[in-house]
Design an enzyme around this catalytic site. Structure first.
Site, PDB file in Angstrom:
ATOM      1  CG  ASN A 108       9.666   0.523   5.189  1.00  0.00           C
ATOM      2  OD1 ASN A 108       9.833   0.756   6.379  1.00  0.00           O
ATOM      3  ND2 ASN A 108       8.863   1.257   4.435  1.00  0.00           N
ATOM      4  CD  GLU A 120      10.074   4.094   1.088  1.00  0.00           C
ATOM      5  OE1 GLU A 120      10.231   5.326   0.888  1.00  0.00           O
ATOM      6  OE2 GLU A 120       8.961   3.576   1.298  1.00  0.00           O
ATOM      7  CB  CYS A 139       9.177  -5.201   2.092  1.00  0.00           C
ATOM      8  SG  CYS A 139       8.166  -4.663   0.720  1.00  0.00           S
ATOM      9  CD  GLU A 199       6.685  -7.380   5.369  1.00  0.00           C
ATOM     10  OE1 GLU A 199       7.457  -6.454   5.047  1.00  0.00           O
ATOM     11  OE2 GLU A 199       5.473  -7.371   5.118  1.00  0.00           O
ATOM     12  CB  CYS A 238       3.743  -6.393  -0.697  1.00  0.00           C
ATOM     13  SG  CYS A 238       5.445  -6.996  -0.699  1.00  0.00           S
ATOM     14  CB  CYS A 246       6.652  -9.560   2.035  1.00  0.00           C
ATOM     15  SG  CYS A 246       7.807  -8.188   1.916  1.00  0.00           S
TER      16      CYS A 246
HETATM   17  N1  THU Z   1       6.356  -2.294   2.536  1.00  0.00           N
HETATM   18  C1  THU Z   1       6.869  -3.183   3.453  1.00  0.00           C
HETATM   19  O1  THU Z   1       7.892  -2.915   4.102  1.00  0.00           O
HETATM   20  N2  THU Z   1       6.240  -4.361   3.604  1.00  0.00           N
HETATM   21  C2  THU Z   1       5.126  -4.746   2.923  1.00  0.00           C
HETATM   22  O2  THU Z   1       4.668  -5.889   3.073  1.00  0.00           O
HETATM   23  C3  THU Z   1       4.429  -3.788   2.062  1.00  0.00           C
HETATM   24  C4  THU Z   1       5.175  -2.554   1.752  1.00  0.00           C
HETATM   25  C5  THU Z   1       7.044  -1.019   2.358  1.00  0.00           C
HETATM   26  C6  THU Z   1       7.690  -0.862   1.010  1.00  0.00           C
HETATM   27  C7  THU Z   1       7.764   0.636   0.870  1.00  0.00           C
HETATM   28  O3  THU Z   1       8.934   1.090   1.545  1.00  0.00           O
HETATM   29  C8  THU Z   1       6.557   1.130   1.651  1.00  0.00           C
HETATM   30  O4  THU Z   1       6.134   0.044   2.458  1.00  0.00           O
HETATM   31  C9  THU Z   1       5.408   1.590   0.763  1.00  0.00           C
HETATM   32  O5  THU Z   1       5.072   0.629  -0.157  1.00  0.00           O
END
Ligand code: THU
Length: 158
Positions: free
Chosen positions: A61, A63, A72, A74, A111, A114
């Site tokens: 991930n 940000e 994210c 994935e 999420c 994804c």
């Molecule tokens: N995140 C992911 O990388 N994958 C997911 O399926 C759920 C959330 C990340 C996004 C963000 O950087 C952090 O987790 C908190 O939401």
């Protein structure tokens, strides 16, 4: 008329109970996790994807101070595959995460965004993608297909 939806998945007490091939994938997902850039959520996610030719692609991930601009793990991995290996199909995606704010026994789950992107990959290749989710306490879920995670998912035919 009431209808039920159910799906089957495996729950292992430890990812070391996976096949060697899948253990390698988990290892790579943990490597990916080290590259996560998550200063805002402090929730690091690593994804690793095994292609048909057995190449493994990773993503983490990423940000951003402007929150919605981040992505994210994935999707980082899957969009990299779409851009660099558009003809390869995907066998398995593995997701691992680490967040100190989260209880260790909390089951993790990708999420909705994804799931939608994973479903697009699955539909595009017309072949199931196995999803492996490793929780912080090492309990591991093996889900046979992305569509299990997104019933009535929206696809190109809709
Ligand atoms: N995140 C992911 O990388 N994958 C997911 O399926 C759920 C959330 C990340 C996004 C963000 O950087 C952090 O987790 C908190 O939401």
């Amino acid at each position: 008329m009431k209808k039920d939806f159910q799906f089957s998945y495996e729950l292992l007490s430890d990812w070391k109970d996976l096949s060697i091939e899948d253990q390698v994938l988990v290892d790579k997902a943990y490597d990916a996790l080290e590259t996560a850039y998550a200063p805002y959520s402090e929730f690091k996610v690593g994804a690793s994807v095994r292609l048909d030719n057995d190449a493994i692609i990773i993503g983490s991930n990423q940000e951003n101070a402007a929150y919605p601009s981040g992505l994210c793990a994935e999707r980082v991995a899957l969009f990299h595959i779409g851009s660099n290996y558009p003809k390869q199909s995907i066998k398995t995606i593995c997701i691992v995460a680490k967040g100190d704010l989260l209880p260790l026994n909390k089951l993790l789950s990708p999420c909705g965004g994804c799931r939608q992107v994973m479903l697009e990959s699955e539909n595009r290749q017309q072949n199931k993608i196995k999803v492996i989710i490793v929780n912080q306490d090492n309990r591991t879920m093996v889900i046979p297909s992305v569509i299990d995670l997104l019933p009535f998912g929206f696809g190109s035919k809709d």
